[in-house]
Design a protein around this motif. Sequence first.
Motif, PDB file in Angstrom:
ATOM      1  N   THR A  78       0.837  -1.193   0.000  1.00 45.20           N
ATOM      2  CA  THR A  78       0.000   0.000   0.000  1.00 45.20           C
ATOM      3  C   THR A  78       0.872   1.243   0.000  1.00 45.20           C
ATOM      4  O   THR A  78       2.032   1.215   0.416  1.00 45.20           O
ATOM      5  CB  THR A  78      -0.926   0.029   1.234  1.00 45.20           C
ATOM      6  OG1 THR A  78      -0.113  -0.008   2.430  1.00 45.20           O
ATOM      7  CG2 THR A  78      -1.879  -1.142   1.236  1.00 45.20           C
ATOM      8  N   GLN A  83      -3.500   3.676  -0.004  1.00 36.62           N
ATOM      9  CA  GLN A  83      -4.112   3.153  -1.218  1.00 36.62           C
ATOM     10  C   GLN A  83      -3.405   1.868  -1.652  1.00 36.62           C
ATOM     11  O   GLN A  83      -2.208   1.683  -1.391  1.00 36.62           O
ATOM     12  CB  GLN A  83      -4.035   4.187  -2.346  1.00 36.62           C
ATOM     13  CG  GLN A  83      -4.779   5.471  -2.072  1.00 36.62           C
ATOM     14  CD  GLN A  83      -4.501   6.518  -3.138  1.00 36.62           C
ATOM     15  OE1 GLN A  83      -3.418   7.086  -3.197  1.00 36.62           O
ATOM     16  NE2 GLN A  83      -5.495   6.773  -3.987  1.00 36.62           N
ATOM     17  N   SER A  84      -4.120   0.993  -2.309  1.00 34.07           N
ATOM     18  CA  SER A  84      -3.536  -0.239  -2.826  1.00 34.07           C
ATOM     19  C   SER A  84      -2.665   0.076  -4.043  1.00 34.07           C
ATOM     20  O   SER A  84      -3.134   0.671  -5.019  1.00 34.07           O
ATOM     21  CB  SER A  84      -4.636  -1.227  -3.215  1.00 34.07           C
ATOM     22  OG  SER A  84      -4.094  -2.311  -3.952  1.00 34.07           O
TER      23      SER A  84
END
Length: 309
Positions: A78, A83-84
Amino acid sequence: MTGFAAVLARRIGLLIALLAVVFVIVDLLPGNAARAVLGRDASAEQIAAKERELGLDRPLPDRFGEWFGGVLTGDFGTTARGQSVNELLAAKFPQTLLLASIAMLVTVVLALLLGVWWAARPTGFAARALQPGSAFVIAVPEFVVATLLVLVFSLWLDWLPAVTFTDRAGYPAAPDMLILPVLALAIPQAGWNLRVVRGAVADAASAPHVESAVLNGLPERAVLVRHILPFALPTIAMSFATSVGALFGGALVVETIFNYPGMGAMVAGSVSDRDTALVAAVVAVTGATIMVILLAADAIRVRSNRGRA
């Protein structure tokens, strides 16, 4: 270990070493991800807590080992903002791949046509035009080419858009928005590769079997296709393969100029955030793509050498 397996192992080792270097370089930059995410008004306690959350208080080798272990399972981790990385790459990499692929296609077509023409007419108009012209475009960086293209085709002639707008899927809303970014990438690479094509074709044309084919009365096109290009192909393929890396690197700059929806802005933001995982993920994906292309060129060279033997 066979020769091809040794090349594969060496390229994988170089990619892993490059990823480690990326971790070190980002770590050496002033500031860190915690400070970038929280901003200037964050207290020392908040920054320390964020550093622990992101694992920045751990030794760099441990962080790299944990991240690389995740990569082996397909998980790039991440970002510092939670966020991925996988989702970001899935959203942005296809657009950059599209831009680089079209630019590569244009590069191949221009280099082959102009390079063969130059080799076939070494003292004619082709030589007088392409020798200085190719040297000029090689020396000019992509961002300068992009600026000149915008100046001429957008501002002066008003033929093509200078800014890219996206549709709902995140791709350019109109095909003409791809023209200037593609040309900005392809022109310098076509200049370099057409010189390689010209040299490789000229060398192959001087081989004894080519002279025999000419003396036997074969048409010029048949001599080129059957007796010259197969021998020039390994050199040409390797040159095209090395251009893939230059196209991906140039794409990150060109995307910023044309507001293209690829990885350019994402990489700029990740460096600003000192987001090591995201920077390394971009390097890993592009590096793996380039490695596959180089391996394909190696396979062509090995097969050609076996054919000659």
